[in-house]
Each structure stands twice: as structure tokens, then as C-alpha cells.
Write a protein that holds these residues in place. Sequence first.
Motif, PDB file in Angstrom:
ATOM      1  N   HIS A 132       0.704  -1.145   0.053  1.00 51.44           N
ATOM      2  CA  HIS A 132       0.073   0.065  -0.134  1.00 51.44           C
ATOM      3  C   HIS A 132       0.810   1.358   0.279  1.00 51.44           C
ATOM      4  CE1 HIS A 132      -2.574   3.324   1.378  1.00 51.44           C
ATOM      5  NE2 HIS A 132      -3.533   2.473   1.216  1.00 51.44           N
ATOM      6  N   PRO A 133       0.521   2.408  -0.683  1.00 52.33           N
ATOM      7  CA  PRO A 133       1.335   3.590  -0.571  1.00 52.33           C
ATOM      8  C   PRO A 133       1.678   3.930   0.773  1.00 52.33           C
ATOM      9  CG  PRO A 133      -0.575   3.680  -2.215  1.00 52.33           C
ATOM     10  CD  PRO A 133      -0.765   2.653  -1.464  1.00 52.33           C
ATOM     11  N   MET A 134       1.045   3.677   1.703  1.00 49.06           N
ATOM     12  CA  MET A 134       1.216   4.102   3.202  1.00 49.06           C
ATOM     13  C   MET A 134       2.287   3.268   3.602  1.00 49.06           C
ATOM     14  SD  MET A 134       0.759   6.550   5.447  1.00 49.06           S
ATOM     15  CE  MET A 134      -0.792   7.232   4.851  1.00 49.06           C
ATOM     16  N   GLN A 135       2.502   1.996   3.401  1.00 47.31           N
ATOM     17  CA  GLN A 135       3.201   1.121   3.814  1.00 47.31           C
ATOM     18  C   GLN A 135       4.667   1.382   3.042  1.00 47.31           C
ATOM     19  OE1 GLN A 135       1.122  -2.414   2.569  1.00 47.31           O
ATOM     20  NE2 GLN A 135       0.800  -3.083   4.620  1.00 47.31           N
ATOM     21  N   ALA A 136       4.424   1.549   1.828  1.00 51.17           N
ATOM     22  CA  ALA A 136       5.912   1.914   1.080  1.00 51.17           C
ATOM     23  C   ALA A 136       6.377   3.178   1.579  1.00 51.17           C
ATOM     24  CB  ALA A 136       5.595   2.092  -0.389  1.00 51.17           C
ATOM     25  N   ALA A 137       5.565   4.170   1.927  1.00 52.90           N
ATOM     26  CA  ALA A 137       6.238   5.551   2.510  1.00 52.90           C
ATOM     27  C   ALA A 137       6.869   5.405   4.041  1.00 52.90           C
ATOM     28  CB  ALA A 137       5.201   6.518   2.464  1.00 52.90           C
ATOM     29  N   PHE A 138       6.261   4.406   4.732  1.00 51.85           N
ATOM     30  CA  PHE A 138       7.123   4.041   6.068  1.00 51.85           C
ATOM     31  C   PHE A 138       8.367   3.463   5.740  1.00 51.85           C
ATOM     32  CE2 PHE A 138       2.988   5.298   8.090  1.00 51.85           C
ATOM     33  CZ  PHE A 138       3.469   5.113   9.479  1.00 51.85           C
ATOM     34  N   VAL A 139       8.439   2.516   4.764  1.00 49.56           N
ATOM     35  CA  VAL A 139       9.365   1.873   4.359  1.00 49.56           C
ATOM     36  C   VAL A 139      10.499   3.024   4.124  1.00 49.56           C
ATOM     37  CG1 VAL A 139      10.728   0.205   2.919  1.00 49.56           C
ATOM     38  CG2 VAL A 139       8.565  -0.225   3.906  1.00 49.56           C
ATOM     39  N   LYS A 140      10.209   3.843   3.200  1.00 50.88           N
ATOM     40  CA  LYS A 140      10.906   4.759   2.625  1.00 50.88           C
ATOM     41  C   LYS A 140      11.621   6.040   3.506  1.00 50.88           C
ATOM     42  CE  LYS A 140      10.839   8.938  -0.729  1.00 50.88           C
ATOM     43  NZ  LYS A 140       9.964   9.480  -1.796  1.00 50.88           N
ATOM     44  N   HIS A 141      10.655   6.379   4.386  1.00 47.06           N
ATOM     45  CA  HIS A 141      11.158   7.610   5.368  1.00 47.06           C
ATOM     46  C   HIS A 141      11.352   6.673   6.868  1.00 47.06           C
ATOM     47  CE1 HIS A 141       9.606  10.876   2.931  1.00 47.06           C
ATOM     48  NE2 HIS A 141       8.755  10.053   2.631  1.00 47.06           N
ATOM     49  N   ASN A 203       9.533  10.972  11.288  1.00 46.47           N
ATOM     50  CA  ASN A 203       9.497  10.029  10.154  1.00 46.47           C
ATOM     51  C   ASN A 203       8.242   9.625   9.661  1.00 46.47           C
ATOM     52  OD1 ASN A 203      12.369  10.475  10.610  1.00 46.47           O
ATOM     53  ND2 ASN A 203      12.896   8.182  10.582  1.00 46.47           N
ATOM     54  N   ILE A 204       7.364   9.258  10.950  1.00 48.78           N
ATOM     55  CA  ILE A 204       6.199   8.767  10.568  1.00 48.78           C
ATOM     56  C   ILE A 204       5.196  10.025  10.002  1.00 48.78           C
ATOM     57  CG2 ILE A 204       3.779   8.357  11.681  1.00 48.78           C
ATOM     58  CD1 ILE A 204       5.401   6.896  13.759  1.00 48.78           C
ATOM     59  N   LEU A 205       5.415  11.344  10.451  1.00 47.68           N
ATOM     60  CA  LEU A 205       4.600  12.488   9.879  1.00 47.68           C
ATOM     61  C   LEU A 205       5.061  12.718   8.194  1.00 47.68           C
ATOM     62  CD1 LEU A 205       3.039  14.998  10.515  1.00 47.68           C
ATOM     63  CD2 LEU A 205       5.120  16.150  11.173  1.00 47.68           C
ATOM     64  N   GLU A 206       6.525  12.652   8.035  1.00 41.82           N
ATOM     65  CA  GLU A 206       6.988  12.659   6.805  1.00 41.82           C
ATOM     66  C   GLU A 206       6.203  11.627   5.930  1.00 41.82           C
ATOM     67  OE1 GLU A 206      11.097  12.461   6.927  1.00 41.82           O
ATOM     68  OE2 GLU A 206      11.440  14.268   7.805  1.00 41.82           O
ATOM     69  N   ALA A 207       6.050  10.402   6.332  1.00 44.22           N
ATOM     70  CA  ALA A 207       5.478   9.602   5.504  1.00 44.22           C
ATOM     71  C   ALA A 207       4.317   9.744   5.173  1.00 44.22           C
ATOM     72  CB  ALA A 207       5.719   8.067   6.105  1.00 44.22           C
ATOM     73  N   ILE A 208       3.205  10.265   6.220  1.00 49.92           N
ATOM     74  CA  ILE A 208       1.888  10.337   6.003  1.00 49.92           C
ATOM     75  C   ILE A 208       1.573  11.587   5.196  1.00 49.92           C
ATOM     76  CG2 ILE A 208      -0.449  11.014   6.984  1.00 49.92           C
ATOM     77  CD1 ILE A 208       0.953   9.641   9.713  1.00 49.92           C
ATOM     78  N   THR A 209       2.518  12.632   5.243  1.00 49.51           N
ATOM     79  CA  THR A 209       2.309  13.885   4.694  1.00 49.51           C
ATOM     80  C   THR A 209       2.584  13.432   3.156  1.00 49.51           C
ATOM     81  OG1 THR A 209       3.350  15.089   6.444  1.00 49.51           O
ATOM     82  CG2 THR A 209       3.458  16.352   4.212  1.00 49.51           C
ATOM     83  N   GLU A 210       3.922  12.817   2.755  1.00 48.32           N
ATOM     84  CA  GLU A 210       4.053  12.465   1.373  1.00 48.32           C
ATOM     85  C   GLU A 210       2.686  11.662   0.716  1.00 48.32           C
ATOM     86  OE1 GLU A 210       6.792   9.038  -0.501  1.00 48.32           O
ATOM     87  OE2 GLU A 210       8.000  10.982  -0.025  1.00 48.32           O
ATOM     88  N   VAL A 211       2.137  10.890   1.480  1.00 45.94           N
ATOM     89  CA  VAL A 211       0.952  10.416   0.857  1.00 45.94           C
ATOM     90  C   VAL A 211       0.010  10.827   0.626  1.00 45.94           C
ATOM     91  CG1 VAL A 211      -0.335   8.155   1.308  1.00 45.94           C
ATOM     92  CG2 VAL A 211       1.877   7.822   1.600  1.00 45.94           C
ATOM     93  N   GLY A 212      -0.374  11.698   1.751  1.00 49.47           N
ATOM     94  CA  GLY A 212      -1.611  12.827   1.573  1.00 49.47           C
ATOM     95  C   GLY A 212      -1.313  13.676   0.453  1.00 49.47           C
ATOM     96  N   GLU A 213       0.010  14.223   0.191  1.00 54.52           N
ATOM     97  CA  GLU A 213       0.031  15.172  -0.720  1.00 54.52           C
ATOM     98  C   GLU A 213       0.156  14.588  -2.267  1.00 54.52           C
ATOM     99  OE1 GLU A 213       3.846  16.952   0.200  1.00 54.52           O
ATOM    100  OE2 GLU A 213       3.089  18.331   1.421  1.00 54.52           O
ATOM    101  N   GLY A 214       0.389  13.321  -2.273  1.00 52.11           N
ATOM    102  CA  GLY A 214       0.308  12.644  -3.535  1.00 52.11           C
ATOM    103  C   GLY A 214      -0.729  12.043  -3.798  1.00 52.11           C
ATOM    104  N   ALA A 215      -1.860  11.857  -2.614  1.00 47.90           N
ATOM    105  CA  ALA A 215      -3.517  11.564  -3.052  1.00 47.90           C
ATOM    106  C   ALA A 215      -4.025  12.814  -3.540  1.00 47.90           C
ATOM    107  CB  ALA A 215      -4.171  11.155  -1.756  1.00 47.90           C
TER     108      ALA A 215
END
Length: 215
Positions: A132-141, A203-215
Motif C-alpha cells: 500500500h502507498p502508506m506501507q511503502a512510505a513508512f519504509v522509505k522514510h 519520520n512517521i509524519l513525513e511518510a503520512i504527509t508524502e502519501v497525503g500530498e500524493g493523493a
Amino acid sequence: MAEPRDVTINRRDLFLMGVGAGVSTQIPAQPSAAASSAPASAMQPAALHRVQMNVNGELRDLQLDPRTTLLDMLREHLALSGTKKGCDHGQCGACTVIVDSRRVNSCLTLAVMHEGSSVTTVEGLGTPGQLHPMQAAFVKHDGYQCGYCTPGQICSAVAVLDEIKRGIPSHATADLASVPLLSAQELRERMSGNICRCGAYANILEAITEVGEGA
């Protein structure tokens, strides 16, 4: 009239009297036969209840003790161990799942209360081959360290973005009549029920922000 007797108590007699009094106060009273025998009904398990719900897109039909929590149903009966049992008191958020599009602390709710509901756990969001995009973002960040709270963090984060998209306000929303902004303050407030004892909040905040902005 009788004369008063001269009663003399030496130190040895006083010591023995004190020991005797102390022992007598510490001997517990023996319970009666009626109190020690529990009712036979209290010793028997509760009758099982049939519960049907959709879990990660699959219809599940279970026979459960009505006292079984949603968390224990997922872990013990369906072997979905991604959802973690942390505090078991609804204080850490490690057991967060999504029930009918709302995030829920699964340790605080009974499975029988969700007859016919749709439940999504971290296993239902994505797979190792297709995250899921959120799972991928958590790994990335690097939005995790020990990883114990991560399933609950990810489920909560997915639901948080959906709340913002639907215009549901939080305590940090300045204007209740407008759509909430995807801000750091808004995300911190909404994610405050998910505790990360490793402290990966930035890092969690960065991951959520990236997914939110992408959505």
C-alpha cells in the motif's frame, strides 16, 4: 472487702503475651462450606455465538465466546498476527484496525459487536510484493524502529487521510465549516492516539504527509 493482689509481670511474660496476641490476629478465618463452593454455572464456559464479518475482503464465519475481543478474534482465531496487542487498554494504538471506514482500537471492542462489518487489518492493505502507498512510505522514510507499533500506525494513518478527505474535523481544525488542511499540526493531533516508544514520530509524519500530498 478483699485486698488487691500484687500482680507482677516480668519482661519474659510480657514478650510471650505480645507474641500470642500477634499470632491470633494473623490467623485467617476459615471460609464456610457455602462460601467456598462456587456455583456450578460460574465454572462453565459461555455459550458460543455465531459471528459473520468481512475481514480483508474475505467473508469469515466464526463461533466465538461473546467475551472475545476483536483483537483476539483476529490474532487467535484468524491468525492475523499483524495487529499487535500492546497495552490491551486502548492507550497505545498498536491494535488499531479499520472497521467500516473508521479506525478502532480492537482491544476495546467485542467481536460480536461487529456482526456484518467490514474489517481491514495491516495484512489487508497490501502485500510484500504490492505494498500500500502508506506501507511503502513508512519504509522509505524509516517510519519505524522496533516495528511493534507500525501496523497500528499505518492503519491509523490510512484512516486519518480518509477523515481529512471527507472533511471530518479534529481538535486542531481551526475552521469547522471548511475542509481540514493537511498540516503537521492536524496530523499530529489525529495520530496522537498511536504511541511509538522508539520515537519515530518525525519520520512517521513525513511518510503520512508524502502519501497525503500524493493523493
